[in-house]
Write an enzyme that holds these catalytic residues in place. Structure first.
Site, PDB file in Angstrom:
ATOM      1  N   ARG A   1       0.826  -1.216   0.000  1.00 38.65           N
ATOM      2  CA  ARG A   1       0.000   0.000   0.000  1.00 38.65           C
ATOM      3  C   ARG A   1       0.857   1.263   0.000  1.00 38.65           C
ATOM      4  O   ARG A   1       0.537   2.236  -0.678  1.00 38.65           O
ATOM      5  CB  ARG A   1      -0.963   0.010   1.187  1.00 38.65           C
ATOM      6  CG  ARG A   1      -2.072  -1.015   1.048  1.00 38.65           C
ATOM      7  CD  ARG A   1      -2.985  -1.037   2.245  1.00 38.65           C
ATOM      8  NE  ARG A   1      -2.227  -1.393   3.437  1.00 38.65           N
ATOM      9  CZ  ARG A   1      -2.540  -1.031   4.671  1.00 38.65           C
ATOM     10  NH1 ARG A   1      -3.617  -0.297   4.901  1.00 38.65           N
ATOM     11  NH2 ARG A   1      -1.803  -1.412   5.692  1.00 38.65           N
TER      12      ARG A   1
ATOM     13  N   ASN B   1      -6.493  -2.367   2.421  1.00 42.16           N
ATOM     14  CA  ASN B   1      -6.515  -3.811   2.647  1.00 42.16           C
ATOM     15  C   ASN B   1      -7.962  -4.303   2.673  1.00 42.16           C
ATOM     16  O   ASN B   1      -8.829  -3.672   3.275  1.00 42.16           O
ATOM     17  CB  ASN B   1      -5.862  -4.166   3.985  1.00 42.16           C
ATOM     18  CG  ASN B   1      -4.354  -4.160   3.919  1.00 42.16           C
ATOM     19  OD1 ASN B   1      -3.756  -4.198   2.852  1.00 42.16           O
ATOM     20  ND2 ASN B   1      -3.721  -4.117   5.079  1.00 42.16           N
TER      21      ASN B   1
END
Length: 89
Positions: free
Chosen positions: A18, A36
């Site tokens: 990320r 997520n």
């Protein structure tokens, strides 16, 4: 301006994926998020000029990312202009 939402499956949680997406997105001048998902995948939303969005999606699809990318599914949309930064969620 365009937007894509991509579901990235593989080993993409707990490996800096990320942060990588956020950094690359910002460098390309995009706004969006990397989040997520409960199933172990990551959802990437990116918005901005089409060439920059295509560049980010290409990076996701080529697997030159932290971890391991097994599958990327993307949906293109018209930009909604509701995002102000690229965030890691």
């Amino acid at each position: 301006m365009v937007r894509f939402t991509a579901r990235v499956a593989g080993l993409v949680q707990g490996v800096g994926f990320r942060d990588y997406v956020r950094t690359r997105g910002r460098r390309l001048g995009l706004v969006g998020s990397a989040t997520n998902l409960p199933d172990g995948a990551v959802e990437v939303v990116a918005e901005g000029p089409e060439p920059a969005c295509r560049d980010l999606l290409h990076l996701l699809m080529t697997g030159h990312t932290p971890g391991r990318t097994d599958r990327v599914e993307a949906v293109w949309q018209v930009a909604q202009s509701d995002l102000t930064d690229f965030r890691r969620k």
